[in-house]
Design a protein around this motif. Structure first.
Motif, PDB file in Angstrom:
ATOM      1  N   VAL A 110       4.718  -0.128  21.561  1.00  0.00           N
ATOM      2  CA  VAL A 110       4.951   0.191  20.156  1.00  0.00           C
ATOM      3  C   VAL A 110       5.000  -1.144  19.406  1.00  0.00           C
ATOM      4  O   VAL A 110       5.545  -2.116  19.929  1.00  0.00           O
ATOM      5  CB  VAL A 110       6.321   0.892  20.033  1.00  0.00           C
ATOM      6  N   ALA A 111       4.391  -1.202  18.232  1.00  0.00           N
ATOM      7  CA  ALA A 111       4.463  -2.437  17.433  1.00  0.00           C
ATOM      8  C   ALA A 111       4.635  -2.066  15.968  1.00  0.00           C
ATOM      9  O   ALA A 111       4.364  -0.918  15.577  1.00  0.00           O
ATOM     10  CB  ALA A 111       3.192  -3.256  17.621  1.00  0.00           C
ATOM     11  N   ALA A 112       5.096  -3.003  15.180  1.00  0.00           N
ATOM     12  CA  ALA A 112       5.345  -2.693  13.767  1.00  0.00           C
ATOM     13  C   ALA A 112       4.784  -3.777  12.862  1.00  0.00           C
ATOM     14  O   ALA A 112       4.888  -4.963  13.165  1.00  0.00           O
ATOM     15  CB  ALA A 112       6.839  -2.553  13.542  1.00  0.00           C
ATOM     16  N   LYS A 113       4.192  -3.346  11.772  1.00  0.00           N
ATOM     17  CA  LYS A 113       3.615  -4.287  10.810  1.00  0.00           C
ATOM     18  C   LYS A 113       4.273  -4.061   9.452  1.00  0.00           C
ATOM     19  O   LYS A 113       4.181  -2.963   8.883  1.00  0.00           O
ATOM     20  CB  LYS A 113       2.097  -4.038  10.732  1.00  0.00           C
ATOM     21  N   ASP A 114       4.925  -5.112   8.943  1.00  0.00           N
ATOM     22  CA  ASP A 114       5.670  -5.006   7.675  1.00  0.00           C
ATOM     23  C   ASP A 114       4.796  -5.345   6.471  1.00  0.00           C
ATOM     24  O   ASP A 114       3.653  -5.751   6.619  1.00  0.00           O
ATOM     25  CB  ASP A 114       6.843  -5.997   7.699  1.00  0.00           C
ATOM     26  N   GLY A 115       5.401  -5.233   5.307  1.00  0.00           N
ATOM     27  CA  GLY A 115       4.728  -5.653   4.075  1.00  0.00           C
ATOM     28  C   GLY A 115       3.615  -4.720   3.670  1.00  0.00           C
ATOM     29  O   GLY A 115       2.623  -5.133   3.071  1.00  0.00           O
ATOM     30  N   ILE A 116       3.778  -3.447   4.008  1.00  0.00           N
ATOM     31  CA  ILE A 116       2.717  -2.471   3.727  1.00  0.00           C
ATOM     32  C   ILE A 116       2.995  -1.763   2.398  1.00  0.00           C
ATOM     33  O   ILE A 116       4.147  -1.456   2.064  1.00  0.00           O
ATOM     34  CB  ILE A 116       2.638  -1.435   4.871  1.00  0.00           C
ATOM     35  N   ILE A 117       1.918  -1.498   1.660  1.00  0.00           N
ATOM     36  CA  ILE A 117       2.022  -0.768   0.395  1.00  0.00           C
ATOM     37  C   ILE A 117       1.228   0.518   0.551  1.00  0.00           C
ATOM     38  O   ILE A 117       0.076   0.492   0.996  1.00  0.00           O
ATOM     39  CB  ILE A 117       1.424  -1.612  -0.753  1.00  0.00           C
ATOM     40  N   ALA A 118       1.863   1.640   0.214  1.00  0.00           N
ATOM     41  CA  ALA A 118       1.144   2.923   0.274  1.00  0.00           C
ATOM     42  C   ALA A 118       0.692   3.287  -1.141  1.00  0.00           C
ATOM     43  O   ALA A 118       1.453   3.150  -2.102  1.00  0.00           O
ATOM     44  CB  ALA A 118       2.067   4.004   0.827  1.00  0.00           C
ATOM     45  N   ILE A 119      -0.551   3.727  -1.242  1.00  0.00           N
ATOM     46  CA  ILE A 119      -1.075   4.148  -2.546  1.00  0.00           C
ATOM     47  C   ILE A 119      -1.554   5.587  -2.406  1.00  0.00           C
ATOM     48  O   ILE A 119      -2.371   5.894  -1.538  1.00  0.00           O
ATOM     49  CB  ILE A 119      -2.264   3.264  -2.991  1.00  0.00           C
ATOM     50  N   LYS A 120      -1.006   6.466  -3.266  1.00  0.00           N
ATOM     51  CA  LYS A 120      -1.429   7.867  -3.205  1.00  0.00           C
ATOM     52  C   LYS A 120      -2.185   8.203  -4.488  1.00  0.00           C
ATOM     53  O   LYS A 120      -1.715   7.930  -5.590  1.00  0.00           O
ATOM     54  CB  LYS A 120      -0.200   8.771  -3.077  1.00  0.00           C
ATOM     55  N   ILE A 121      -3.377   8.779  -4.329  1.00  0.00           N
ATOM     56  CA  ILE A 121      -4.166   9.179  -5.496  1.00  0.00           C
ATOM     57  C   ILE A 121      -4.249  10.700  -5.458  1.00  0.00           C
ATOM     58  O   ILE A 121      -4.792  11.284  -4.515  1.00  0.00           O
ATOM     59  CB  ILE A 121      -5.604   8.585  -5.458  1.00  0.00           C
ATOM     60  N   LYS A 122      -3.690  11.328  -6.496  1.00  0.00           N
ATOM     61  CA  LYS A 122      -3.654  12.784  -6.534  1.00  0.00           C
ATOM     62  C   LYS A 122      -4.606  13.260  -7.615  1.00  0.00           C
ATOM     63  O   LYS A 122      -4.549  12.766  -8.742  1.00  0.00           O
ATOM     64  CB  LYS A 122      -2.235  13.235  -6.896  1.00  0.00           C
ATOM     65  N   SER A 123      -5.470  14.189  -7.261  1.00  0.00           N
ATOM     66  CA  SER A 123      -6.433  14.613  -8.269  1.00  0.00           C
ATOM     67  C   SER A 123      -6.885  16.039  -7.997  1.00  0.00           C
ATOM     68  O   SER A 123      -7.379  16.339  -6.920  1.00  0.00           O
ATOM     69  CB  SER A 123      -7.638  13.675  -8.220  1.00  0.00           C
ATOM     70  N   SER A 124      -6.747  16.890  -8.985  1.00  0.00           N
ATOM     71  CA  SER A 124      -7.219  18.257  -8.784  1.00  0.00           C
ATOM     72  C   SER A 124      -8.739  18.278  -8.770  1.00  0.00           C
ATOM     73  O   SER A 124      -9.365  19.143  -8.195  1.00  0.00           O
ATOM     74  CB  SER A 124      -6.678  19.164  -9.881  1.00  0.00           C
ATOM     75  N   ARG A 125      -9.329  17.246  -9.388  1.00  0.00           N
ATOM     76  CA  ARG A 125     -10.791  17.168  -9.411  1.00  0.00           C
ATOM     77  C   ARG A 125     -11.378  16.857  -8.032  1.00  0.00           C
ATOM     78  O   ARG A 125     -12.556  16.974  -7.804  1.00  0.00           O
ATOM     79  CB  ARG A 125     -11.244  16.089 -10.402  1.00  0.00           C
ATOM     80  N   MET A 126     -10.499  16.416  -7.129  1.00  0.00           N
ATOM     81  CA  MET A 126     -10.988  16.106  -5.786  1.00  0.00           C
ATOM     82  C   MET A 126     -11.393  17.384  -5.061  1.00  0.00           C
ATOM     83  O   MET A 126     -12.230  17.364  -4.163  1.00  0.00           O
ATOM     84  CB  MET A 126      -9.880  15.409  -5.013  1.00  0.00           C
ATOM     85  N   LEU A 127     -10.778  18.470  -5.486  1.00  0.00           N
ATOM     86  CA  LEU A 127     -11.051  19.753  -4.869  1.00  0.00           C
ATOM     87  C   LEU A 127     -12.565  19.981  -4.793  1.00  0.00           C
ATOM     88  O   LEU A 127     -13.245  20.009  -5.808  1.00  0.00           O
ATOM     89  CB  LEU A 127     -10.386  20.842  -5.725  1.00  0.00           C
ATOM     90  N   LEU A 128     -13.064  20.084  -3.591  1.00  0.00           N
ATOM     91  CA  LEU A 128     -14.481  20.346  -3.322  1.00  0.00           C
ATOM     92  C   LEU A 128     -15.447  19.286  -3.856  1.00  0.00           C
ATOM     93  O   LEU A 128     -16.644  19.499  -3.877  1.00  0.00           O
ATOM     94  CB  LEU A 128     -14.898  21.721  -3.879  1.00  0.00           C
ATOM     95  N   ALA A 129     -14.923  18.154  -4.313  1.00  0.00           N
ATOM     96  CA  ALA A 129     -15.837  17.163  -4.888  1.00  0.00           C
ATOM     97  C   ALA A 129     -16.297  16.174  -3.838  1.00  0.00           C
ATOM     98  O   ALA A 129     -15.508  15.398  -3.328  1.00  0.00           O
ATOM     99  CB  ALA A 129     -15.148  16.416  -6.025  1.00  0.00           C
ATOM    100  N   TYR A 130     -17.577  16.232  -3.486  1.00  0.00           N
ATOM    101  CA  TYR A 130     -18.057  15.234  -2.538  1.00  0.00           C
ATOM    102  C   TYR A 130     -18.267  13.912  -3.298  1.00  0.00           C
ATOM    103  O   TYR A 130     -18.448  13.910  -4.509  1.00  0.00           O
ATOM    104  CB  TYR A 130     -19.322  15.687  -1.803  1.00  0.00           C
ATOM    105  N   GLY A 131     -18.204  12.825  -2.571  1.00  0.00           N
ATOM    106  CA  GLY A 131     -18.384  11.516  -3.214  1.00  0.00           C
ATOM    107  C   GLY A 131     -17.090  10.932  -3.765  1.00  0.00           C
ATOM    108  O   GLY A 131     -17.047   9.775  -4.172  1.00  0.00           O
TER     109      GLY A 131
END
Ligand code: ADP
Ligand code: ASP
Ligand code: MG
Length: 439
Positions: free
Chosen positions: A299-320
């Protein structure tokens, strides 16, 4: 021919250098020995550079003088014969004169790299003087003559191979070469480096370039342990790892290896051994094509991580959609570590905030963007772990009380990654040590 790399603690004291000299003369196989700076030196050089960047010359001068005094004491203890001791003092004077000249020049990134290079230049020259005192025939091979990186800061293995083989050819009567880890030249021909901990990378690149019989990484611990020994009490050395397993562990925080140092050895199929300078006869860890066994290894751990969440209803079924998101990260040369998607959201993690503002700005037209800082990736690494019975159950039972932010599983057969708030890192590693290894 083999490669032997000794890290900072392995050369940090005169008696350690004596030990290194014994280790490299134990057998007659020709070798290239890669040395780091003495332990603590690169940190001091970073501090000197930071003081200069802030325009605080007197703080920088104080630190330079303190470091110089340390090196004078080191030479006094290391070298006992008059001629070699004089050589040692001359080496120290030369490099500290350089640092004192730098005090008077206006600071730049190129100068920063020159400052950081002093540690490995000093350690190799002092060690060479010691070998001379001991009557050990050898040659100093200047890394700046063969170790190069391109515009993207990637090592140029092809050109390293050519330059190194020329140097070795020109000196084919020699059996022992000493060179600097970490330092290199960049595409502009300036002195640069392979990032912190980069001496391992140097060793692996050289091992690949010369098709070494083995790349030995000598350090202060008896191999790769199953968990971070700085954080968890009971940890064990692992006997055998595959290149893929070792690469994942190094990338995801096992400090014993530089994050990207495995690929050159893997490319040329050179086995890597992790060995302990203080216990030279301990087995250590062998890293090769063979994984040895299946199941969770570490097991190993890497610090200093940033999580980015992008929420979009337009993503629904949108390829690309994902392509557009990834293009933003590509534009800012920011690599993504973890990724999870749902039908309406995608979450990714990055390990630098250098371009965070710009990235968020360019992502905002796609949907709502949330940023979580101070995260840690905890990686569970092994061979075929995904297929190993009960692993997932044991894993999630172990971390029951941890607020896990993201999970990545299935990307490879040897890694399961969890994202946790950094304040939970220690607890997570301890719980996993118990739950997965019974320690
Ligand atoms: P060197 O100066 O020889 O390059 P490093 O300090 O870079 O040595 O790496 C060795 C250290 O890595 C060990 O002292 C240990 O504290 C730390 N470390 C972190 N994770 C692990 C691990 N999984 N196994 C072994 N050592 C680890
Ligand atoms: N001296 C460098 C550092 O401390 C490189 C190394 O030790 O691997 O980061
Ligand atoms: Mg290291």
């Amino acid at each position: 021919m083999k490669v032997m790399k000794f890290g900072g603690t392995s050369v940090g004291k005169p008696e350690r250098m004596h030990q290194v000299s014994q280790l490299i003369t134990r057998d007659t196989e020709p070798k290239i020995v890669v040395l780091s700076a003495l332990s603590g030196t690169t940190n001091s050089l970073v501090e000197i550079s930071n003081s200069l960047a802030l325009g605080d010359r007197s703080a920088a001068k104080q630190k330079i003088d303190k470091l110089e005094a340390h090196y004078q004491g080191f030479v006094n203890e290391l070298l006992l014969k008059e001629a070699t001791r004089a050589k040692g003092f001359a080496v120290v004077s030369e490099h500290f004169e350089f640092l004192n000249i730098i005090l008077r020049i206006s600071f730049s990134e190129a100068l920063n790299k020159d400052i950081l290079a002093q540690g490995e230049l000093l350690s190799t020259k002092l060690f060479s003087a010691y070998l001379e005192e001991q009557g050990v025939d050898h040659m100093l091979l200047p890394a700046l003559e063969f170790m190069t990186i391109d515009q993207n800061e990637e090592p140029q293995l092809g050109s390293i191979k050519i330059k190194l083989s020329q140097l070795l050819q020109q000196n084919n009567q020699k059996k022992l070469f000493i060179t600097q880890g970490y330092i290199c030249r960049n595409a502009r021909g300036e002195v640069d480096n392979l990032k912190r901990g980069g001496s391992d990378y140097t060793a692996s690149l050289i091992a690949a370039a010369i098709h070494a019989s083995v790349c030995e990484i000598w350090t202060d611990i008896d191999g790769m342990h199953n968990n971070d020994p700085r954080i968890v009490d009971k940890t064990n050395a692992i006997e055998q790892l595959s290149f893929d397993e070792a690469a994942e562990l190094a990338y995801f925080g096992a400090k014993i290896l530089h994050p990207t140092c495995i690929w050159p050895a893997q490319l040329e199929n050179v086995p890597v051994k992790l060995l302990n300078t203080m216990q030279p006869d301990a087995n250590g860890t062998v890293i090769s094509k063979e994984a040895g066994s299946t199941g969770v290894k570490a097991v190993a751990a890497k610090d200093g991580i940033i999580a980015i969440k992008i929420k979009s209803s337009r993503m629904l079924l949108a390829y690309g959609f994902l392509r557009k998101v990834f293009e933003v990260f590509e534009k800012y040369k920011t690599s993504i570590d973890m990724i999870t998607t749902s039908e309406v959201a995608v979450s990714v993690t990055i390990d630098t905030d250098i371009a965070l503002k710009e990235i968020v700005k360019e992502l905002e037209p796609f949907g709502t963007v949330d940023v979580e800082r101070d995260q840690t990736i905890v990686s569970i690494v092994g061979n075929e772990i995904a297929q190993t019975e009960d692993v997932l159950q044991k894993l999630f039972n172990s971390v029951n009380e941890i607020p896990v932010t993201m999970v990545s599983y299935g990307g490879s057969t040897h890694n399961i990654s969890l994202l946790v708030p950094s304040s939970y890192k220690t607890k997570t590693l301890q719980l996993l040590n118990k739950g997965l290894f019974g320690l």
